[in-house]
Design an enzyme around this catalytic site. Structure first.
Site: not given
Ligand code: UT7
Length: 334
Positions: A115, A255, A285
């Site tokens: 990225c 980005h 993205n």
């Molecule tokens: O460009 C390259 C660099 N990339 C980035 O900068 C991305 C960086 N990371 C992120 O943007 C975030 O970590 C994500 C958007 C990928 C995820 O967000 P988060 O707030 O970190 O969510 P999480 O992974 O902690 O998940 C929270 C909850 C989980 O459920 P439990 O375990 O709390 O029951 C996930 O299973 O949200 C759940 N979850 C979803 N729920 C509905 C994960 N993805 C989804 C989804 N829809 N699409």
């Protein structure tokens, strides 16, 4: 002779027509518009349909750029392509784009810095221009992320979209153009955001396909934490280094990976929302295309002498900020 700067003298973009909305994603995986908007800030992303690769989009962006800047393909000296989704592992997508656009007197290659690819490539191109030997260099960021996105994995499939955008760099003796950069890589971050198979370490096999190892893998939480701090660190460092304040800095061009990362970066820099280019809601993205796509969409608001900080964080890890002084009044150039 005064020092030459590399100025961006034109920008163009191309995005596919198909809009993959959150509602459509919710029919594919267990997710919702509400979750995606709250946690990421993406409403829809563009998807390239049909048997086309990244060069299809890149060529469209470059062709439009040459037309709008009145540049003959014969006059382009070099074309560099930033991408993580090349048409093929080789030859380079830059070569294919040159062929499609009719650029015959140039050389070039692909750059892979995930990225941060557009930033790293822009700086590379700027060095060629500043040498005085290169008069017209094209930098294109193009990615067909849908080709490496697992649409059965709800933790990654809402994030990515397809797009291409390109800039033309030319030398100038004026105090505009690429002014400075602060870039970093940290290979110990490679395990948090990568594609598991398909390279020389783990070549494609029935097993890798069955295990769905040809898609983006991400430990989102870890990447999020690094992205927030590193992108803000280098952007604040750049402001301090050049005595830029929230008043004298005109634009942050971040980005577009997650709305919360963008907001956190802007906050650390003390910038109000209206000075931050944000279009993540429309495209998601698009990896190497996010930053030039923003420049394209904001072109008519950009004025000669505007101070811009471009900032990115990506797989690798790679990250950095680049200080750019805009070289022309963008109004009516679109
Ligand atoms: O460009 C390259 C660099 N990339 C980035 O900068 C991305 C960086 N990371 C992120 O943007 C975030 O970590 C994500 C958007 C990928 C995820 O967000 P988060 O707030 O970190 O969510 P999480 O992974 O902690 O998940 C929270 C909850 C989980 O459920 P439990 O375990 O709390 O029951 C996930 O299973 O949200 C759940 N979850 C979803 N729920 C509905 C994960 N993805 C989804 C989804 N829809 N699409």
């Amino acid at each position: 002779m005064r020092k030459l700067h590399a100025a961006i003298t034109g920008v163009h973009a191309w995005v596919p027509g198909y809009r993959l909305t959150n509602d459509e994603l919710a029919t594919m995986v267990d997710t919702s518009d509400e979750w995606i908007m709250q946690r990421i800030g993406i409403k829809e992303r563009r998807i390239l349909k049909g048997e086309h690769g990244t060069s299809y989009m890149g060529a469209r962006a470059v062709r439009g750029l040459l037309e709008k800047t009145g540049t003959s393909p014969d006059d382009v000296d070099m074309l560099l392509c930033a991408t993580v989704t090349p048409d093929r592992l080789f030859p380079a997508t830059s070569n294919i784009i040159c062929d499609k656009v009719g650029i015959k007197n140039a050389w070039g290659y692909d750059v892979n810095a995930a990225c941060s690819g557009f930033l790293f490539t822009l700086q590379t191109a700027a060095e060629f221009v500043e040498s005085g030997k290169y008069k017209k260099v094209v930098v294109v960021g193009a990615d067909k992320m849908s080709a490496i996105t697992d649409y059965t994995d709800r933790t990654t499939c809402p994030l990515f979209g397809d797009a291409a955008a390109a800039v033309l760099l030319e030398p100038t003796e004026e105090e505009v153009g690429v002014m400075d950069h602060i870039f970093h890589v940290d290979g110990s971050g490679r395990k948090y955001l990568y594609m598991k198979a398909g390279g020389s370490l783990r070549p494609p096999s029935h097993e890798t396909v069955e295990n769905r190892e040809h898609f983006v893998y991400q430990d989102g939480k870890v990447v999020f934490k690094f992205a927030v701090s590193r992108m803000a660190d280098v952007s604040v460092e750049m402001m301090k280094k050049h005595d830029l304040t929230p008043e004298t800095l005109d634009w942050l061009v971040p980005h577009q990976a997650n709305m919360r990362i963008i907001e956190a970066t802007a906050k650390r820099m003390g910038l109000p929302r209206e000075k931050v280019m944000i279009n993540i809601q429309n495209y998601g993205n698009t990896t190497t295309a996010t930053i030039p796509l923003c420049l394209y969409e904001w072109e008519d608001k950009l004025k000669k002498g505007d101070n811009l900080i471009l900032a990115a964080f990506g797989g690798g890890f790679t990250w950095g900020s680049l200080y750019l002084k805009w070289a022309y009044d963008g109004k009516n150039r679109k």
